[in-house]
Design an enzyme around this catalytic site. Structure first.
Site, PDB file in Angstrom:
ATOM      1  N   GLU A  37       1.364   6.545   2.598  1.00 41.36           N
ATOM      2  CA  GLU A  37       1.606   7.423   0.898  1.00 41.36           C
ATOM      3  C   GLU A  37       1.708   8.814   1.534  1.00 41.36           C
ATOM      4  O   GLU A  37       0.861   9.407   0.453  1.00 41.36           O
ATOM      5  CB  GLU A  37       0.596   6.815  -0.166  1.00 41.36           C
ATOM      6  CG  GLU A  37       1.085   5.156  -1.025  1.00 41.36           C
ATOM      7  CD  GLU A  37       0.213   5.360  -2.226  1.00 41.36           C
ATOM      8  OE1 GLU A  37      -1.137   5.774  -2.292  1.00 41.36           O
ATOM      9  OE2 GLU A  37       0.351   4.224  -2.770  1.00 41.36           O
TER      10      GLU A  37
ATOM     11  N   GLU B  45       3.602  -2.263  -1.704  1.00 41.83           N
ATOM     12  CA  GLU B  45       1.887  -2.945  -2.463  1.00 41.83           C
ATOM     13  C   GLU B  45       2.396  -2.987  -4.269  1.00 41.83           C
ATOM     14  O   GLU B  45       2.710  -2.182  -4.888  1.00 41.83           O
ATOM     15  CB  GLU B  45       0.970  -1.761  -2.951  1.00 41.83           C
ATOM     16  CG  GLU B  45       0.373  -1.521  -1.680  1.00 41.83           C
ATOM     17  CD  GLU B  45      -0.540  -0.564  -0.915  1.00 41.83           C
ATOM     18  OE1 GLU B  45      -1.229   0.284  -2.263  1.00 41.83           O
ATOM     19  OE2 GLU B  45      -0.728   0.303  -0.054  1.00 41.83           O
TER      20      GLU B  45
END
Length: 485
Positions: free
Chosen positions: A123, A268
């Protein structure tokens, strides 16, 4: 069904079925994180994966302790490169070659690790990073891909960049308006073009729970995949949950970048069980039940109906994660810190009321608890000690709506004292608090509020200082997490 067996276990007064054999739904793996004060020995975790028939795992680094435990298992593995290595990998191709040699090639042997993906960063384009990794992520990705190719691995191993769903958005909350965030758009277009040209997948992390957490007016049922959410129509396609809408927002963003057929991996997706009124085992069970049924049907989204590939987040609770994003951060695990399951979850997608298989061979510290000494404690002066215990321990289960949110004042203090005591390996000096605490052999748990006894762990071998250094900043920036829908 034939070929599938189960056993009954008693949990309290409730009899439940535990899966022992069977065929799981395809298309899913789990995230295995280790930001814990007492991580389970990797060999125990690997056995848990085997017992639950899970054959895909995503890691956040390439720690040799974990990688060696996975050797010879034939499990598909995504190894991670932490964000703090991106600059060195971007600046010097030799560094990328060395990383691939040490963390990929080293394991590409008979009886080695079945590495399928390399996750370059995690991220890195969160808005809260303020562009810190904007100039290094793509060059690092290219160098890693080049090094993999030079080493002869690219036919088998693909590089990718796990992105948070924050990198794309929709102006009117409809997927068809999806586009990459303005401040990263050009970089994202360059990256996905490179992905397309080199047959690399796009990896995205999607969290329906955060939609509820960040927006008190968000319709609750729209966060789940069981078809009960209010339907939104977008250009003839119907959406009854935020996961589908979020995923397809990415699909449309890719289309706007000229990419129509790129493989997408959900790196995720999951649901926490403590730390917020919506973070409960009951709602986690509901979320995963819907997700597993979807995967069992090989179903995709309205725009991408083909089979999904997802990694559940996460496999185990991690009690050292930063709680700045929210107290729930330490409770994403399907299993508790000691490898015991928290809720019913049928990995075959049939929706049966069964428990995942728990960890085996876990050793615990002595059965003792640190609690308030009612004879010596001055409750009016204990505030600083309570704050200290919570700061250095973990009091997130006492948050409103959590399992320990309805304790008495003395029980609250005892809970905090015990959490600190357990994290400190039951050191007698950690149960003093200027004489306000004492060690008790009586289980201090109250109803569903567990006062845990910590496990014996190999955490000293885990390089705990490395973990803290890498993840404290990550925890800070997660304050900027948002979803696209």
């Amino acid at each position: 069904m034939a070929g599938r067996a189960a056993m009954l276990v008693n949990v309290g007064t409730v009899t439940m079925t535990v899966l022992t054999l069977g065929s799981l739904v395809g298309g899913f793996g789990v995230n295995w994180g280790n930001i814990a004060s007492h991580p389970l020995n990797p060999s125990i975790v690997v056995q848990m994966l085997k017992d639950n028939k899970i054959n895909k795992v995503k890691l956040f680094d390439a720690d040799s302790w974990t990688m060696n435990a996975l050797a010879g298992t034939n499990m598909e593995v995504m190894v991670g490169i932490p964000n703090n290595l991106l600059e060195s990998l971007a600046d010097d191709y030799d560094n990328a070659k060395d990383w691939v040699k040490e963390n990929v090639t080293h394991y590409m042997r008979k009886g080695g690790v079945d590495i399928k993906y390399v996750a370059v960063g995690n991220e890195p384009f969160l808005s809260a990073y303020n562009g810190s990794f904007l100039k290094t992520t793509f060059p690092a990705l290219k160098n890693i891909h080049k090094a993999l190719k030079e080493a002869g691995h690219t036919d088998k191993i693909k590089a990718t960049i796990p992105q948070n769903a924050e990198v794309y958005q929709s102006a009117n909350d409809k997927p068809s308006e999806g586009d990459f965030r303005k401040d990263v758009k050009q970089t994202m277009v360059d990256i996905v073009t490179y992905f397309h040209d080199n047959d690399l997948p796009f990896t995205v992390n999607i969290y329906p729970f955060l939609s509820l957490y960040l927006n008190e007016h968000f319709p609750v049922e729209f966060a789940f995949l069981d078809g009960d959410g209010q339907t939104i129509n977008d250009k003839g396609k119907n959406y009854d949950n935020v996961f589908d809408a979020n995923y397809d927002t990415l699909v449309y963003a890719l289309k706007k970048a000229g990419i129509h057929d790129m493989k997408i991996i959900v790196g995720e997706v999951g649901w926490p069980t403590e730390g917020h009124k919506y973070a409960t085992p009951k709602l986690a069970e509901k979320f995963y039940a819907g997700l597993m049924k979807r995967l069992a049907k090989d179903g995709g989204t309205p725009t991408r109906p083909e089979r999904l590939e997802v990694y559940l987040f996460g496999f185990l609770d991690e009690d050292m994660k930063s709680i700045l994003p929210g107290p729930f951060e330490r409770h994403w695990g399907i299993f508790r810190y000691d490898g015991t399951p928290k809720f019913m979850l049928d990995f075959t997608g049939q929706g049966r009321q069964i428990l995942p298989v728990a960890a085996k061979g876990v050793q615990y510290l002595e059965k003792q608890w640190c609690v308030v000494n009612k004879d010596t404690a001055n409750l009016d002066e204990i505030g600083p000690d309570l704050d200290y215990a919570c700061y250095h321990g973990d009091c997130t289960a006492m948050e409103a709506g959590s399992t320990c949110s309805k304790l008495t004042k003395i029980q609250n203090i005892s809970y905090a004292f015990n959490m600190y005591f357990q994290i400190q390996d039951q050191d007698v000096r950690a149960c003093d608090f200027k004489g306000a605490a004492m060690i008790s052999k009586v289980n201090a748990s109250v109803g569903s509020c567990l006062f845990p006894v910590q496990i014996v762990s190999g955490s000293d071998d885990f390089r705990i200082n490395f973990v803290f250094g890498r993840f404290i900043l990550y925890g800070l920036v997660l304050l900027g997490l948002v979803t696209a829908i």
